[in-house]
Write an enzyme that holds these catalytic residues in place. Structure first.
Site, PDB file in Angstrom:
ATOM      1  N   HIS A   1       0.555  -1.431   0.042  1.00  0.00           N
ATOM      2  CA  HIS A   1       0.278  -0.091   0.387  1.00  0.00           C
ATOM      3  C   HIS A   1       0.613   1.222  -0.248  1.00  0.00           C
ATOM      4  O   HIS A   1      -0.357   2.511  -0.549  1.00  0.00           O
ATOM      5  CB  HIS A   1      -1.010   0.073   0.854  1.00  0.00           C
ATOM      6  CG  HIS A   1      -1.994  -0.817   0.840  1.00  0.00           C
ATOM      7  ND1 HIS A   1      -1.772  -2.115   0.644  1.00  0.00           N
ATOM      8  CD2 HIS A   1      -3.174  -0.463   0.005  1.00  0.00           C
ATOM      9  CE1 HIS A   1      -3.021  -2.682   1.170  1.00  0.00           C
ATOM     10  NE2 HIS A   1      -3.919  -2.094  -0.286  1.00  0.00           N
TER      11      HIS A   1
ATOM     12  N   GLU B   1     -12.518  -9.935  -5.360  1.00  0.00           N
ATOM     13  CA  GLU B   1     -10.947 -10.157  -5.459  1.00  0.00           C
ATOM     14  C   GLU B   1     -10.184 -11.710  -4.746  1.00  0.00           C
ATOM     15  O   GLU B   1      -9.139 -10.926  -4.330  1.00  0.00           O
ATOM     16  CB  GLU B   1     -10.177  -8.693  -4.437  1.00  0.00           C
ATOM     17  CG  GLU B   1     -11.256  -8.764  -2.910  1.00  0.00           C
ATOM     18  CD  GLU B   1     -10.844  -6.709  -2.252  1.00  0.00           C
ATOM     19  OE1 GLU B   1      -9.606  -6.862  -2.355  1.00  0.00           O
ATOM     20  OE2 GLU B   1     -11.350  -6.295  -1.231  1.00  0.00           O
TER      21      GLU B   1
ATOM     22  N   ASN C   1      -5.065  -6.819  -7.001  1.00  0.00           N
ATOM     23  CA  ASN C   1      -3.892  -6.789  -6.740  1.00  0.00           C
ATOM     24  C   ASN C   1      -4.430  -8.874  -5.115  1.00  0.00           C
ATOM     25  O   ASN C   1      -3.305  -9.268  -4.963  1.00  0.00           O
ATOM     26  CB  ASN C   1      -3.630  -5.649  -5.011  1.00  0.00           C
ATOM     27  CG  ASN C   1      -3.669  -4.690  -6.337  1.00  0.00           C
ATOM     28  OD1 ASN C   1      -3.582  -4.806  -7.216  1.00  0.00           O
ATOM     29  ND2 ASN C   1      -3.888  -3.630  -5.772  1.00  0.00           N
ATOM     30  N   ASP C   2      -5.469  -8.343  -4.921  1.00  0.00           N
ATOM     31  CA  ASP C   2      -5.766  -9.133  -3.856  1.00  0.00           C
ATOM     32  C   ASP C   2      -5.864 -10.356  -4.710  1.00  0.00           C
ATOM     33  O   ASP C   2      -5.732 -11.622  -4.126  1.00  0.00           O
ATOM     34  CB  ASP C   2      -6.624  -8.847  -2.430  1.00  0.00           C
ATOM     35  CG  ASP C   2      -6.278  -8.228  -1.822  1.00  0.00           C
ATOM     36  OD1 ASP C   2      -5.212  -9.098  -0.732  1.00  0.00           O
ATOM     37  OD2 ASP C   2      -6.443  -7.285  -0.569  1.00  0.00           O
TER      38      ASP C   2
ATOM     39  N   CYS D   1     -10.122  -2.201 -10.015  1.00  0.00           N
ATOM     40  CA  CYS D   1      -9.451  -1.103  -9.342  1.00  0.00           C
ATOM     41  C   CYS D   1      -8.034  -1.511  -8.883  1.00  0.00           C
ATOM     42  O   CYS D   1      -7.930  -0.860  -8.177  1.00  0.00           O
ATOM     43  CB  CYS D   1     -10.712  -0.445  -8.829  1.00  0.00           C
ATOM     44  SG  CYS D   1     -11.010  -1.814  -6.855  1.00  0.00           S
TER      45      CYS D   1
ATOM     46  N   ARG E   1       1.209 -10.548  -1.539  1.00  0.00           N
ATOM     47  CA  ARG E   1       1.565  -9.506  -2.208  1.00  0.00           C
ATOM     48  C   ARG E   1       2.862  -8.541  -1.246  1.00  0.00           C
ATOM     49  O   ARG E   1       3.396  -7.787  -2.446  1.00  0.00           O
ATOM     50  CB  ARG E   1       0.530  -8.938  -2.966  1.00  0.00           C
ATOM     51  CG  ARG E   1      -0.544  -8.472  -1.933  1.00  0.00           C
ATOM     52  CD  ARG E   1      -1.878  -7.605  -1.977  1.00  0.00           C
ATOM     53  NE  ARG E   1      -2.071  -6.124  -2.195  1.00  0.00           N
ATOM     54  CZ  ARG E   1      -2.757  -5.424  -1.588  1.00  0.00           C
ATOM     55  NH1 ARG E   1      -4.407  -5.938  -2.032  1.00  0.00           N
ATOM     56  NH2 ARG E   1      -2.936  -4.316  -2.050  1.00  0.00           N
TER      57      ARG E   1
ATOM     58  N   ARG F   1      -9.894   3.950  -0.867  1.00  0.00           N
ATOM     59  CA  ARG F   1      -9.650   3.274   0.457  1.00  0.00           C
ATOM     60  C   ARG F   1      -9.549   4.205   1.807  1.00  0.00           C
ATOM     61  O   ARG F   1      -8.956   4.361   2.606  1.00  0.00           O
ATOM     62  CB  ARG F   1      -8.289   3.252   0.533  1.00  0.00           C
ATOM     63  CG  ARG F   1      -8.052   1.614  -1.203  1.00  0.00           C
ATOM     64  CD  ARG F   1      -6.463   2.216  -0.920  1.00  0.00           C
ATOM     65  NE  ARG F   1      -6.054   0.760  -1.591  1.00  0.00           N
ATOM     66  CZ  ARG F   1      -5.750   0.792  -3.056  1.00  0.00           C
ATOM     67  NH1 ARG F   1      -5.173   1.969  -3.763  1.00  0.00           N
ATOM     68  NH2 ARG F   1      -5.631  -0.416  -3.683  1.00  0.00           N
TER      69      ARG F   1
HETATM   70  C1  PEP Z   1      -7.087  -4.871  -4.407  1.00  0.00           C
HETATM   71  O1  PEP Z   1      -6.606  -5.799  -4.175  1.00  0.00           O
HETATM   72  O2  PEP Z   1      -7.472  -5.294  -6.354  1.00  0.00           O
HETATM   73  C2  PEP Z   1      -7.501  -4.173  -4.097  1.00  0.00           C
HETATM   74  C3  PEP Z   1      -7.980  -3.090  -4.871  1.00  0.00           C
HETATM   75  O3  PEP Z   1      -7.737  -3.245  -2.696  1.00  0.00           O
HETATM   76  P1  PEP Z   1      -6.469  -2.946  -2.301  1.00  0.00           P
HETATM   77  O4  PEP Z   1      -5.039  -2.856  -3.101  1.00  0.00           O
HETATM   78  O5  PEP Z   1      -6.412  -1.782  -0.904  1.00  0.00           O
HETATM   79  O6  PEP Z   1      -6.701  -4.678  -1.425  1.00  0.00           O
HETATM   80 MG    MG Z   2      -7.770  -5.761  -2.213  1.00  0.00          MG
END
Ligand code: PEP
Ligand code: MG
Length: 545
Positions: A188, A429, A452-453, A500, A463, A295
């Protein structure tokens, strides 16, 4: 000259002095104190020390840059002597029984907020000065007198690692670039640097941070390099690259106000990801069509206590009003994994990324969830707010959310509190959510794919773990097929689907996403215009299938 290599988080060139950031240095914690009078006299000594520092700065500036430029330090001294400012600090210490650092920070925030809201341009400009003097006093209280002086000019922050809560609290006008020794591209902290659209590197092979503190340096974000004390020839090359970046940026500026539409007429929504209401300026500057992911957990991470309903309401309202009618998708708190908040008092877990996080906290501690929902619904009377729920794995969870939302709305109705129409969507996700996306699509207004997740859970790769970067492949066919499946299921049920996660900004995939029929990409603000350019140059019907 020394050259270090890191992984590029965001491109561009930053030039300036390095400031090595040490943990907790700039954080102000609220602490209960017993002896208010002793705390007040601690404050008074720190203020006296700040006054003499400012006098020294004034004398030096007078000698070196003339009276007109030195005057700012006189203004700062006058502000520090201001009766209202001092009364406010002392009152907070006395009535709230808190430490001086906290009282100064709170006073600084209040006063700078007041200045920022004034009509007069000169007075508005004083907001930053009040913050400056407050930071100076806090630095002295913390015993970090040198740090305050170093932050007088924008700097390249070099750190071992930065937690998201630390990054989010940094004063963006003072940060030219981030360079960290640790940290992954998907953390993050990296995401926040992208949101700020500043050159940044992670996993940099710096060994001794002390050696580079205060040195002049250049960060080449795109090439993933940090040059410390660059020689003349290198400096010339870097300045040339900087000019090229500026030219590219200017070209992109011409795309502002234009539609995101392909040559054969297919439209795409391009929204911005933000972590903070301070990111709003870049959202507007980059001509985002809306906010696709706010977020909201960063509101929690910035504090050492639960944000109240009123505090949250003010933030959401400000975002909704600033976007004046454009869609603002606010994700409910996604605390957990790398986003830890002490005051949530979560039990230590073996596997936090798979633990009690996000919606799981909200469903098991509904009082926290309801406070946020009330703030969100109240703010929806001031703009087009949509709510999005993270980490969904089942239809049952969505139904439980809906029941809580119904309770919140009933309470607001009973109190005659106004709220608007609020679209409600979920993040896709987890692989489970992908596989039942046909069923989930019947329950919600939209999907936003968190790649991402989704990549982490699909490929079973943490990650956060930089050592596994070579295996973390968001282009993996499994991930791309999942995106395709989610979009198809969404469209079959008549709802829209966007992305996203960071993959949304991956320009190698933009054409593929258009072919899949992805309706929206929500990306860091600096990526919006480059994506608009690709979309406008694409003819989807001519892409090979
Ligand atoms: C994701 O997981 O892709 C996401 C947008 O949320 P974060 O990166 O905050 O976990
Ligand atoms: Mg996420």
């Amino acid at each position: 000259m020394q050259i270090y290599k890191g992984k590029s988080v965001f491109g561009g060139i930053a030039m300036g002095k390095i400031r090595v950031y040490k943990k907790d240095e700039n954080q102000v914690k609220r602490q209960k104190i017993e002896d208010e009078e002793a705390e007040i006299s601690r404050y008074q000594s720190a203020r006296d020390e700040a006054m003499s520092q400012l006098q020294e700065l004034y004398d030096k500036a007078l000698r070196e840059i003339g009276e007109a430029n030195a005057a700012i330090f006189e203004v700062h001294q006058m502000m520090l002597e201001d009766e209202d400012y001092n009364e406010s600090v002392e009152n907070i210490i006395r009535t709230e029984h808190v430490n001086a650092e906290y009282a100064v920070a709170a006073t600084g925030d209040n006063f700078s907020g007041m200045f920022a809201a004034m009509e007069d341009e000169y007075m508005r400009g004083r907001a930053a000065d009040v913050k400056d003097i407050s930071e100076r006093v806090i630095g002295i209280l913390n015993g970090a007198a040198g740090a305050v002086v170093a932050a007088d000019e924008p700097v390249i922050i070099v750190a071992d690692d930065l937690a998201p809560s630390e990054t989010v609290q940094m004063d963006k006008s003072k940060v030219l670039s981030f360079v960290t020794v640790h940290g992954s591209l998907n953390s993050h902290t990296a995401i926040l640097a992208r949101t700020m659209s500043i050159p940044a590197l992670v996993s940099t092979n710096l060994t001794s941070l002390g050696d580079v503190d205060g040195a002049y340096a250049v960060v080449d974000g795109s090439a993933g390099k940090l040059y410390v004390e660059p020689d003349e020839e290198t400096m010339k090359k870097l300045q040339q690259r900087q000019r090229e970046f500026a030219e590219q940026k200017e070209l992109l500026e011409t795309l502002k106000g234009k539609e995101n539409v392909t040559l054969d007429g297919q439209k795409m929504l391009l929204y911005a990801n933000i972590g903070n209401s301070k990111d709003l300026a870049t959202v507007i500057q980059n001509d985002a069509g809306g906010i696709g992911l706010f977020r909201s957990e960063f509101i929690y991470l910035e504090r050492d206590h639960f944000p109240t309903e009123e505090e949250q309401f003010q933030i959401y309202k400000q975002v909704a009003q600033t976007l004046s009618g454009k869609r603002v998708i606010i994700r409910t708190l996604d605390i957990g994994a790398d986003k830890q908040c002490d005051y949530f008092e979560m039990e230590k877990e073996e596997n936090p990324a798979m633990g009690c996080r996000a919606i799981r906290i909200c469903l098991t501690r509904p009082e926290i969830f309801k406070t946020q929902l009330r703030a969100l619904f109240r703010a929806s009377a001031f703009g087009k707010i949509a709510i999005m729920y993270p980490m969904i794995t089942s239809v049952e969870e969505v139904r439980r959310i809906k029941a809580i939302v119904a309770e919140v709305k009933a309470e607001l109705d009973a109190q005659s509190v106004e709220y608007g129409e609020v679209e409600q969507g979920i993040m896709i996700e987890t692989p489970a959510a992908v596989m039942i996306s046909d069923l989930l699509a019947e329950e919600v207004d939209f999907f936003s794919i968190g790649t991402n997740d989704l990549t982490q859970y699909t490929l079973a790769i943490d990650r956060q773990n930089t050592k596994l970067d070579e295996f973390y492949d968001p282009h993996h066919p499994a991930v791309l097929r999942m995106i395709q499946m989610v979009v198809e299921n969404a469209h079959r049920k008549g709802i829209w689907a966007g992305i996203c996660g960071e993959l949304g900004a991956d320009m190698e995939l933009t054409r593929e996403f258009l072919k899949m029929g992805v309706d929206e990409l929500s990306v860091s603000p600096g990526r919006i215009l480059p994506l608009r350019k690709i979309i406008r140059e694409t003819n989807v019907s001519q892409l090979c299938v």
